[in-house]
Design a protein around this motif. Structure first.
Motif, PDB file in Angstrom:
ATOM      1  N   UNK A   1     102.285  18.975  46.223  1.00 49.68           N
ATOM      2  CA  UNK A   1     102.059  19.839  45.068  1.00 49.68           C
ATOM      3  C   UNK A   1     103.327  19.860  44.226  1.00 49.68           C
ATOM      4  N   UNK A   2     103.188  19.612  42.943  1.00 49.11           N
ATOM      5  CA  UNK A   2     104.339  19.538  42.051  1.00 49.11           C
ATOM      6  C   UNK A   2     104.067  20.353  40.800  1.00 49.11           C
ATOM      7  N   UNK A   3     105.007  21.210  40.440  1.00 50.20           N
ATOM      8  CA  UNK A   3     104.868  22.008  39.225  1.00 50.20           C
ATOM      9  C   UNK A   3     105.012  21.149  37.976  1.00 50.20           C
ATOM     10  N   UNK A   4     104.253  21.486  36.943  1.00 49.89           N
ATOM     11  CA  UNK A   4     104.350  20.816  35.651  1.00 49.89           C
ATOM     12  C   UNK A   4     104.376  21.881  34.560  1.00 49.89           C
ATOM     13  N   UNK A   5     104.639  21.434  33.343  1.00 53.90           N
ATOM     14  CA  UNK A   5     104.595  22.337  32.193  1.00 53.90           C
ATOM     15  C   UNK A   5     103.331  22.150  31.374  1.00 53.90           C
ATOM     16  N   UNK A   6     102.377  21.377  31.876  1.00 54.12           N
ATOM     17  CA  UNK A   6     101.231  20.968  31.056  1.00 54.12           C
ATOM     18  C   UNK A   6     100.117  21.997  30.974  1.00 54.12           C
ATOM     19  N   UNK A   7     100.002  22.890  31.952  1.00 54.15           N
ATOM     20  CA  UNK A   7      98.810  23.737  32.031  1.00 54.15           C
ATOM     21  C   UNK A   7      98.725  24.746  30.897  1.00 54.15           C
ATOM     22  N   UNK A   8      99.853  25.350  30.511  1.00 51.09           N
ATOM     23  CA  UNK A   8      99.810  26.360  29.456  1.00 51.09           C
ATOM     24  C   UNK A   8      99.271  25.784  28.148  1.00 51.09           C
ATOM     25  N   UNK A   9      99.823  24.683  27.614  1.00 53.78           N
ATOM     26  CA  UNK A   9      99.241  24.141  26.381  1.00 53.78           C
ATOM     27  C   UNK A   9      97.839  23.566  26.579  1.00 53.78           C
ATOM     28  N   UNK A  10      97.530  23.093  27.800  1.00 50.62           N
ATOM     29  CA  UNK A  10      96.178  22.596  28.045  1.00 50.62           C
ATOM     30  C   UNK A  10      95.170  23.724  27.914  1.00 50.62           C
ATOM     31  N   UNK A  11      95.449  24.866  28.535  1.00 45.63           N
ATOM     32  CA  UNK A  11      94.543  26.011  28.425  1.00 45.63           C
ATOM     33  C   UNK A  11      94.474  26.521  26.993  1.00 45.63           C
TER      34      UNK A  11
END
Length: 485
Positions: free
Chosen positions: A414-424
């Protein structure tokens, strides 16, 4: 025996030049598309046995190139992509060619029609060079999947360090561009599938807002959140490709440093070396005259749950609508699940828990999807807009993810990313290379404003102040006994 050391980088070829430069050379007849396509095919032959990024080559590519050469010779070029080879992620339909989403269940009869985005590429004169491998079903099959692996294409590898992951799901597109197999590639993203492989493979990617490019003819996860975007060695190349496909000009020059205010977000749980590299980039931007300030953003767990629940509810109708147009393929999600269980390869490395979870939802569960989507999108946009206003910044920047992990026989970490906030939020994201940890690339992502035109100049500035490109030194063999086919 003396250790020969690491392999030398391959020498740059025609296909490694900037796309705008290639276009000028094609228009002036200083270069032919035939030579350019040949260079790409030669690079594929040379390095793809190790990287395994290209799932299928289009046998008509040389003929497409000859047609482009005739147009250039007549002074009738169709635009800046005329004669430029492009690779396509294999969940994007191409008439008569592959289009499997990595699944053996779609490997029988190719689609009869191009996806709409491919129609636009062909109208612009681009040469469809072939199809790239991906994490199967866009990485929406299992919670314990293996990035860059599909039952059709096997394991794609990172061209900078082939014992390491290329991430996914647009793994083949990112790895192929990084290894110089084509100057451009298209991928898709629902959450992170463009920007994360771009980050760990050291290339640029643009994830436009959903709806910017048509998704008709693309194997879906969610027709609400899915989007297509270009990958390239340089951000200007990706922006040029997207401008042609959308028919609207996009900024191609960096913003003057003194006009840019960025918020640097350290994502909680992100790999420390990625955070440190993003901070070093911020220091270089500050030295150039930009304002970069730290920002804090906390993602509420219930917002993330709403987003995943919406995806699961949207998946079945989205997929089955697509499957109705694919003769010979399973017609329903239940048929896909059953066929995977019968297949001797599909479930050998990991399962299909996500598919099964989606199949168990009732009509009532799926009816909740629009409300869940609206709520998660509203909250994600409010988090972004509040941060922009509270810290007085124009864009947000964060490390895209940590560096690529070593490929192993088990599920990926499991690796954290910064992509989820702008994706949502349904906002555009631009990913650019930032630097390296040893031999492994690390990228940063920029997002915030709803318009890509507002985001690109800052992203081009960030790219300019990164640690600079390197050429992958693809070895003649994979330095690992683990093959994953």
């Amino acid at each position: 025996m003396t250790d020969p050391g690491p392999p030398a980088p391959y020498p740059p070829g025609l296909q490694d030049r900037p796309v705008a430069e290639l276009a000028r050379s094609l228009r002036s007849s200083a270069l032919t598309s035939t030579d350019l396509v040949t260079a790409c095919l030669d690079r594929i032959t040379s390095v793809d046995p190790v990287v395994r990024a290209v799932l299928a080559v289009d046998d008509t590519a040389p003929a497409q190139a000859r047609a482009a050469d005739l147009r250039h010779a007549r002074g009738a070029a169709l635009g800046p992509l005329d004669g430029i080879p492009v690779l396509l992620k294999d969940n994007i339909d191409t008439a008569g060619l592959a289009s499997t989403a990595g699944s053996r269940l779609l490997a029988g009869t190719p689609p009869a029609r191009d996806a709409e985005v491919v129609t636009r590429l062909r109208a612009a004169g681009a040469v469809v060079l072939g199809k790239t491998n991906l994490t199967e079903w866009g990485n929406f099959r299992s919670t314990r999947s293996i990035e860059g692996w599909s039952a059709v294409g096997g394991q794609t590898r990172n061209p900078y360090a082939p014992a390491h992951s290329p991430w996914g799901s647009s793994a083949g597109s990112a790895a192929a561009v990084a290894a110089g197999m084509a100057p451009l590639a298209l991928g898709t993203e629902t959450d992170g599938s463009l920007v994360c492989p771009a980050g760990v493979c050291g290339v640029a990617a643009i994830k436009p807002a959903p709806g910017t490019l048509p998704t008709a003819g693309v194997v879906p996860i969610s027709t609400v959140q899915d989007t297509l975007g270009p990958l390239a060695p340089r951000l200007a190349d990706a922006a040029l490709c997207l401008a042609v496909l959308t028919g609207r000009p996009l900024p191609a020059a960096p913003a003057p440093p003194g006009t840019v205010r960025m918020g640097l977000w350290h994502v909680k749980g992100m790999a420390p070396d990625a955070q440190e590299l993003a901070e070093r980039l911020a220091d270089r931007l500050r030295a150039a005259g930009a304002t970069v300030v730290p920002v804090e953003i906390t993602l509420p767990r219930d917002m993330l749950v709403d987003g995943l629940d919406a995806l699961c509810a949207e998946f079945r109708p989205s997929l089955e609508r697509y499957l109705r147009g694919r003769p010979g393929a399973p017609a329903t999600l239940d048929e896909v699940i059953a066929a995977n269980r019968r297949d001797p390869v599909e479930l050998t490395l990991f399962g299909q828990e996500l598919l099964e979870r989606c199949a168990e939802l009732t009509d009532g569960d799926r009816a909740l999807a629009p409300a869940l989507r609206r709520r998660s999108r509203r909250r994600a946009r409010a988090l972004i807009d509040t941060a922009l206003a509270a810290y007085g910044v124009d864009v947000l920047m964060a490390a895209t993810s940590g560096p690529a992990w070593r490929i192993d026989d088990g599920p990926d970490p499991f690796t954290r990313t910064s992509s989820t906030l702008p994706a949502l939020a349904g906002r555009p994201v631009v990913a650019v290379p930032a630097g390296f940890r040893g031999e492994l690339p690390i990228g940063v992502s920029l997002f915030g404003p709803p318009a890509l035109e507002e985001l690109l100049p800052a992203a081009l500035l960030a790219e300019r102040h990164g640690e600079g490109p390197r050429t992958p030194a693809v070895p003649p063999r994979v330095p690992s006994p683990r093959s994953r086919r």
